[in-house]
Scaffold this motif. Structure first.
Motif, short mmCIF file in Angstrom:
data_model
loop_
_atom_site.label_atom_id
_atom_site.label_comp_id
_atom_site.label_asym_id
_atom_site.label_seq_id
_atom_site.Cartn_x
_atom_site.Cartn_y
_atom_site.Cartn_z
N PRO A 1 4.64 6.25 -9.64
CA PRO A 1 3.31 5.49 -9.76
C PRO A 1 2.31 6.53 -10.43
CG PRO A 1 3.96 4.95 -7.66
CD PRO A 1 5.02 6.09 -8.37
N ASP A 2 2.70 7.87 -9.97
CA ASP A 2 1.62 9.20 -10.43
C ASP A 2 2.03 9.13 -12.18
OD1 ASP A 2 0.43 9.58 -7.98
OD2 ASP A 2 1.70 11.10 -7.58
N ASP A 3 3.37 9.14 -12.41
CA ASP A 3 3.66 9.47 -13.78
C ASP A 3 3.20 8.21 -14.99
OD1 ASP A 3 5.06 11.70 -13.04
OD2 ASP A 3 6.91 10.67 -13.14
N VAL A 4 3.37 6.94 -13.95
CA VAL A 4 2.74 5.94 -14.96
C VAL A 4 1.09 6.08 -15.22
CG1 VAL A 4 2.32 3.47 -14.82
CG2 VAL A 4 4.61 4.40 -14.26
N LYS A 5 0.36 6.37 -14.05
CA LYS A 5 -1.17 6.56 -14.26
C LYS A 5 -1.37 7.71 -15.27
CE LYS A 5 -4.89 7.56 -11.13
NZ LYS A 5 -5.37 7.72 -10.04
N GLU A 6 -0.65 8.63 -15.17
CA GLU A 6 -0.92 9.96 -16.17
C GLU A 6 -0.55 9.16 -17.55
OE1 GLU A 6 0.97 14.14 -17.48
OE2 GLU A 6 1.47 13.40 -15.51
N ALA A 7 0.34 8.47 -17.83
CA ALA A 7 0.83 7.93 -19.09
C ALA A 7 -0.30 7.08 -19.61
CB ALA A 7 2.02 7.03 -19.08
N VAL A 8 -0.84 5.99 -18.83
CA VAL A 8 -1.88 5.17 -19.06
C VAL A 8 -2.99 6.09 -19.57
CG1 VAL A 8 -3.44 3.52 -18.18
CG2 VAL A 8 -1.04 3.47 -17.78
N GLY A 9 -3.37 6.98 -18.57
CA GLY A 9 -4.51 8.00 -19.03
C GLY A 9 -4.44 8.61 -20.32
N GLU A 10 -2.95 9.03 -20.60
CA GLU A 10 -2.93 9.73 -22.09
C GLU A 10 -3.08 8.67 -22.91
OE1 GLU A 10 0.85 11.66 -21.82
OE2 GLU A 10 0.11 13.13 -20.55
N MET A 11 -2.68 7.51 -22.92
CA MET A 11 -2.83 6.32 -23.72
C MET A 11 -4.25 6.23 -24.07
SD MET A 11 0.01 5.52 -25.16
CE MET A 11 -0.59 3.86 -26.19
N TYR B 1 11.70 10.43 -5.89
CA TYR B 1 11.61 9.82 -7.36
C TYR B 1 10.67 8.70 -7.19
CZ TYR B 1 12.67 7.23 -11.55
OH TYR B 1 12.37 6.65 -12.67
N GLN B 2 10.80 7.71 -6.36
CA GLN B 2 10.09 6.71 -6.08
C GLN B 2 8.70 6.84 -5.96
OE1 GLN B 2 12.27 4.77 -2.90
NE2 GLN B 2 12.85 3.09 -4.41
N ALA B 3 8.46 7.83 -5.29
CA ALA B 3 6.87 8.37 -4.99
C ALA B 3 6.31 8.78 -6.03
CB ALA B 3 7.03 9.24 -3.72
N LYS B 4 7.07 9.34 -6.99
CA LYS B 4 6.46 10.18 -8.04
C LYS B 4 6.25 9.10 -9.38
CE LYS B 4 7.54 14.05 -11.16
NZ LYS B 4 6.91 13.59 -12.20
N VAL C 1 0.89 -1.16 0.11
CA VAL C 1 0.06 0.08 0.16
C VAL C 1 0.78 1.12 -0.13
CG1 VAL C 1 -1.85 1.15 1.23
CG2 VAL C 1 -1.73 -1.07 1.54
N ILE C 2 0.62 2.22 -0.69
CA ILE C 2 1.11 3.46 -0.67
C ILE C 2 0.27 4.59 -0.02
CG2 ILE C 2 2.03 5.64 -2.06
CD1 ILE C 2 3.11 3.25 -4.27
N LEU C 3 0.76 5.26 0.84
CA LEU C 3 -0.02 5.98 1.67
C LEU C 3 0.48 7.63 1.58
CD1 LEU C 3 -0.03 4.35 5.09
CD2 LEU C 3 -1.75 4.51 3.55
N ASP C 4 -0.37 8.42 1.34
CA ASP C 4 -0.06 10.16 1.08
C ASP C 4 -0.25 10.85 2.15
OD1 ASP C 4 0.81 12.28 0.08
OD2 ASP C 4 -0.86 12.44 -1.37
#
Length: 67
Positions: free
Chosen positions: A38-48, A33-36, A3-6
């Motif tokens: 998952p957000d970057d991957v989620k954004e990339a998938v959304g763009e795809m 960097y590690q925290a960023k 689990v990742i918590l913010d």
């Protein structure tokens, strides 16, 4: 399960202290960097998904990496 918590910075030490007291929980803080990632991957998938629907224009890879 992982689990990742913010957590707000001013509450992070408190929450980490609570979690570390639980014998069945392992804690490992992430680097910025590690925290960023998952957000970057989620954004990339959304763009795809938007590109596949036609609501976003695809870019050439050469255009992305040419600085």
């Amino acid at each position: 399960m992982k689990v990742i918590l913010d957590i707000q910075d001013n509450k992070a030490a408190f929450v980490m202290g609570l979690l570390q007291r639980l014998p069945f929980v392992k804690t490992k803080p992430l680097s910025p960097y590690q925290a960023k990632v998952p957000d970057d991957v989620k954004e990339a998938v959304g763009e795809m998904h938007q590109i596949k629907k036609g609501s976003l224009q695809a870019r050439d890879a050469e255009a992305i990496f040419s600085y």
